[in-house]
Structure formats: C-alpha cells, structure tokens
Design a protein around this motif. Structure first.
Motif, PDB file in Angstrom:
ATOM      1  N   TYR A  43       1.010   5.427  -0.177  1.00 43.10           N
ATOM      2  CA  TYR A  43       0.272   6.662  -0.022  1.00 43.10           C
ATOM      3  C   TYR A  43       1.140   7.823  -0.498  1.00 43.10           C
ATOM      4  O   TYR A  43       2.297   7.948  -0.114  1.00 43.10           O
ATOM      5  CB  TYR A  43      -0.114   6.893   1.444  1.00 43.10           C
ATOM      6  CG  TYR A  43      -1.046   5.847   1.970  1.00 43.10           C
ATOM      7  CD1 TYR A  43      -2.398   5.885   1.659  1.00 43.10           C
ATOM      8  CD2 TYR A  43      -0.591   4.815   2.773  1.00 43.10           C
ATOM      9  CE1 TYR A  43      -3.261   4.923   2.141  1.00 43.10           C
ATOM     10  CE2 TYR A  43      -1.442   3.849   3.258  1.00 43.10           C
ATOM     11  CZ  TYR A  43      -2.779   3.917   2.937  1.00 43.10           C
ATOM     12  OH  TYR A  43      -3.628   2.968   3.409  1.00 43.10           O
TER      13      TYR A  43
ATOM     14  N   ARG B 236       0.855  -1.177   0.000  1.00 40.25           N
ATOM     15  CA  ARG B 236       0.000   0.000   0.000  1.00 40.25           C
ATOM     16  C   ARG B 236       0.899   1.238   0.000  1.00 40.25           C
ATOM     17  O   ARG B 236       1.730   1.395   0.886  1.00 40.25           O
ATOM     18  CB  ARG B 236      -0.894   0.007   1.226  1.00 40.25           C
ATOM     19  CG  ARG B 236      -1.875  -1.114   1.227  1.00 40.25           C
ATOM     20  CD  ARG B 236      -2.799  -1.000   2.407  1.00 40.25           C
ATOM     21  NE  ARG B 236      -3.417  -2.290   2.608  1.00 40.25           N
ATOM     22  CZ  ARG B 236      -3.585  -2.871   3.763  1.00 40.25           C
ATOM     23  NH1 ARG B 236      -3.187  -2.281   4.861  1.00 40.25           N
ATOM     24  NH2 ARG B 236      -4.142  -4.049   3.846  1.00 40.25           N
TER      25      ARG B 236
ATOM     26  N   PRO C 236      -2.481  13.060   2.928  1.00 43.03           N
ATOM     27  CA  PRO C 236      -2.615  12.220   1.723  1.00 43.03           C
ATOM     28  C   PRO C 236      -3.221  13.036   0.583  1.00 43.03           C
ATOM     29  O   PRO C 236      -4.089  13.857   0.783  1.00 43.03           O
ATOM     30  CB  PRO C 236      -3.577  11.115   2.153  1.00 43.03           C
ATOM     31  CG  PRO C 236      -3.660  11.190   3.625  1.00 43.03           C
ATOM     32  CD  PRO C 236      -3.244  12.545   4.041  1.00 43.03           C
TER      33      PRO C 236
END
Length: 109
Positions: A87, A85, A108
């Motif tokens: 970001y 993952r 983010p």
C-alpha cells in the motif's frame, strides 16, 4: 475378532461404517469457512484447501489427497511471499481534511 461379524449381513456392516465415517467430517466447519470465504479477504484460502483435501482424500486416497492440499497451501504461501500486498501512503493535506483531527494523517493513495 472377525468371526463375530461372519453372520452379520454386509449391508449392516456397511451402514455401521457409513455412520461412523459421517462423524469424521466436520460439516459445521465447512459452513464457517464458506461464510469466512464470503466476508473476509484473508481467510479465502481456507475453503479451497479444505475442498481439495476433502475431494482428494475421497477420490485419490488419504496420502494423495493430503499431499495435494499441502501442495496447494505451500503454493499459496509462496505466492503471498513473492507478491506481497503493498500500500502506498501519503499525508493528507490540511485543506483536504474534513475533520481537523484527520489532518497530517497517513492515508492510502
């Protein structure tokens, strides 16, 4: 040792085995894993692995069931390693911040 059980009916022996086997399953853990499955993203893999191990052990035998659960666990670990993952972060401009303390914070995108 088996001569002591010779005169005991098979249905009585079967009920003893069923009662002893029900204590081997941790049904409270299933409920906890289901609640975690609904609430937390990171723990969603526990319920499918438990289900595969349980069903595989019942249907295929102990070794095959645990082998399938281990294989599923390794596949999920490899998937997380290959596709992590990610970001993307950016600094919040001072004019966009509602709170002055939030200015120059990483958020983010």
């Amino acid at each position: 040792f088996t001569s002591a059980f010779f005169y005991v009916p098979r249905c009585a022996l079967a009920s003893i085995i069923v009662v002893a086997a029900t204590s081997l399953c941790d049904w409270e853990m299933l409920g906890m894993l289901y609640k975690l499955h609904l609430n937390a993203w990171s723990s969603r893999r526990a319920l499918p692995i438990w289900s595969i191990a349980f069903a595989g052990t019942l249907l295929l035998g102990v070794f095959s069931g645990l082998l399938w659960a281990t294989a599923l666990s390794l596949i999920l670990i490899l998937k997380d390693s290959v596709l992590p993952r990610v970001y993307e972060l950016a600094k919040l401009p001072k004019d966009c911040a509602v709170n002055p303390y939030e200015a120059d914070q990483w958020v983010p995108v």
